[in-house]
Design an enzyme around this catalytic site. Sequence first.
Site, short mmCIF file in Angstrom:
data_model
loop_
_atom_site.label_atom_id
_atom_site.label_comp_id
_atom_site.label_asym_id
_atom_site.label_seq_id
_atom_site.Cartn_x
_atom_site.Cartn_y
_atom_site.Cartn_z
NE ARG A 1 14.10 -23.50 41.44
CZ ARG A 1 14.24 -22.93 40.25
NH1 ARG A 1 15.20 -23.33 39.45
NH2 ARG A 1 13.45 -21.96 39.87
CG ASP B 1 12.70 -17.75 8.12
OD1 ASP B 1 11.76 -18.02 8.87
OD2 ASP B 1 12.88 -18.27 7.00
CG HIS C 1 2.73 -22.78 7.84
ND1 HIS C 1 3.15 -24.07 7.98
CD2 HIS C 1 3.30 -22.31 6.71
CE1 HIS C 1 3.94 -24.38 6.95
NE2 HIS C 1 4.04 -23.33 6.17
NE ARG D 1 4.71 -18.32 5.71
CZ ARG D 1 4.99 -19.34 4.90
NH1 ARG D 1 6.11 -20.02 5.05
NH2 ARG D 1 4.17 -19.67 3.94
NE ARG E 1 -3.96 2.17 1.83
CZ ARG E 1 -3.89 3.38 2.38
NH1 ARG E 1 -2.93 3.65 3.23
NH2 ARG E 1 -4.77 4.30 2.06
NE ARG F 1 0.95 -32.28 31.41
CZ ARG F 1 -0.27 -32.46 30.92
NH1 ARG F 1 -0.85 -31.48 30.23
NH2 ARG F 1 -0.91 -33.58 31.10
N GLY G 1 11.77 -20.55 11.35
CA GLY G 1 13.00 -19.77 11.26
C GLY G 1 13.95 -20.37 10.24
CB SER H 1 12.15 -13.01 -3.06
OG SER H 1 11.38 -14.00 -2.44
CE LYS I 1 11.89 -23.52 35.71
NZ LYS I 1 11.35 -22.24 35.26
O1 F6P Z 1 10.97 -18.69 5.21
C1 F6P Z 1 9.79 -18.59 5.91
C2 F6P Z 1 9.34 -19.95 6.39
O2 F6P Z 1 8.12 -19.76 7.09
C3 F6P Z 1 10.35 -20.71 7.25
O3 F6P Z 1 10.38 -20.28 8.58
C4 F6P Z 1 9.85 -22.12 7.10
O4 F6P Z 1 10.90 -23.05 7.28
C5 F6P Z 1 9.36 -22.15 5.66
O5 F6P Z 1 9.10 -20.80 5.30
C6 F6P Z 1 8.11 -22.97 5.47
O6 F6P Z 1 7.83 -22.97 4.10
P1 F6P Z 1 6.46 -23.50 3.49
O7 F6P Z 1 5.40 -22.49 3.81
O8 F6P Z 1 6.73 -23.61 2.05
O9 F6P Z 1 6.15 -24.80 4.16
#
Ligand code: F6P
Length: 352
Positions: A217, A127, A261, A264, A20, A162, A170, A104, A219
């Site tokens: 402890r 990452d 995911h 992400r 944007r 636990r 990453g 990319s 914890k």
């Molecule tokens: O590069 C970003 C990333 O989310 C990494 O952390 C992960 O290893 C990879 O892409 C997962 O890729 P895909 O979405 O293709 O499974």
Amino acid sequence: MRIAILTSGGDAPGMNAAIRAIAVVGKSRGHEVFGIRDGYSGLLAGHWMDLDADATEGITRQGGTILGSSRCAEMTQPGGPERVLARLAELGAEGLVVIGGNGSLTGAHVLASKRQLKIVGLPASIDNDVGHAGLAIGVDTAVNTIVDACDRISDTARAHRRCFIVEVMGRNCGFLAMRAGIAAEADAILYGEASLDEAHVLARLERMLARCFAPGRHKKRALIVKSEGLPIPIMKLRGAVQEIVTRLAPGVDVRETVLGHVVRGGDPTALDRTIAQRLGFASIIALEKGLSDVMLGWEPPFGVGRETMDPSVRIIPLEEVLAETSRLLDGSSPVIKRRMELLAQVEEILPG
Ligand code: F6P
């Protein structure tokens, strides 16, 4: 200028904010701005969309990318980049902004070296493994998502006393595990860059767990944040940790969660929006100045790159970016060495 925007590779929260900003700033300065659909693959198929004010309204707060993304194998095959350039010429593009991670930006560098049009890269990858990027678009949101997940897991872990192992994305970079692990009060952070073999990893965990469950402890939870870059399968690690815990604190269970995911997605944080908007703005100025084959970085290490009118944004040749990316991934970059040294010092003072 007629400027194309393309998002490519793994999406990252904040990509839309960048799209944007580029569209709005570009149009306000008299340029034509349009979006390529689905990364380099979509470009090869000739898919594009207009980015008028209505198409981009309200997208700053949305995760993912409205343009779509892809990992395009053809870009690395003979003739692939030439076909991409031919498509860009058909579309009349004079400038291209590539928003994405390592693959990319490598593609952007190959295309820019043919000198057909001006190309500027913006680092976007949760990452944070792009050389000299400082903080890439999407990293801050991903860190916040991991911290939130670890906090939730800690609630239930404490209720049952636990031990949890949380695996985070990453790829080969431990940045997310390190930064989020500390913020979430993890007892141990495991990442691939340390190159420890399994026996060493388990010995370290045993020392930490012995402190956590020492007699006297109280914890209530142990939290291990593991980067996916550590090459020990999570279930194998869980089994080995359970054996240790059973010896040290009979009755305490070990559980694992792979965030995958989830890390992400989601609405970008205010910081990710800011980074994306300011890099987006600077990309238009860079194209107007005739710059090409460069990336814009957000507060990269001191002394790296050339300054822009924005004190937080610097211009770095893509060749340098890609060389530093390789050093980050093979552990020879001073940035990763410093990161590991700092973490080692923090681990010394973790209470366990
Ligand atoms: O590069 C970003 C990333 O989310 C990494 O952390 C992960 O290893 C990879 O892409 C997962 O890729 P895909 O979405 O293709 O499974």
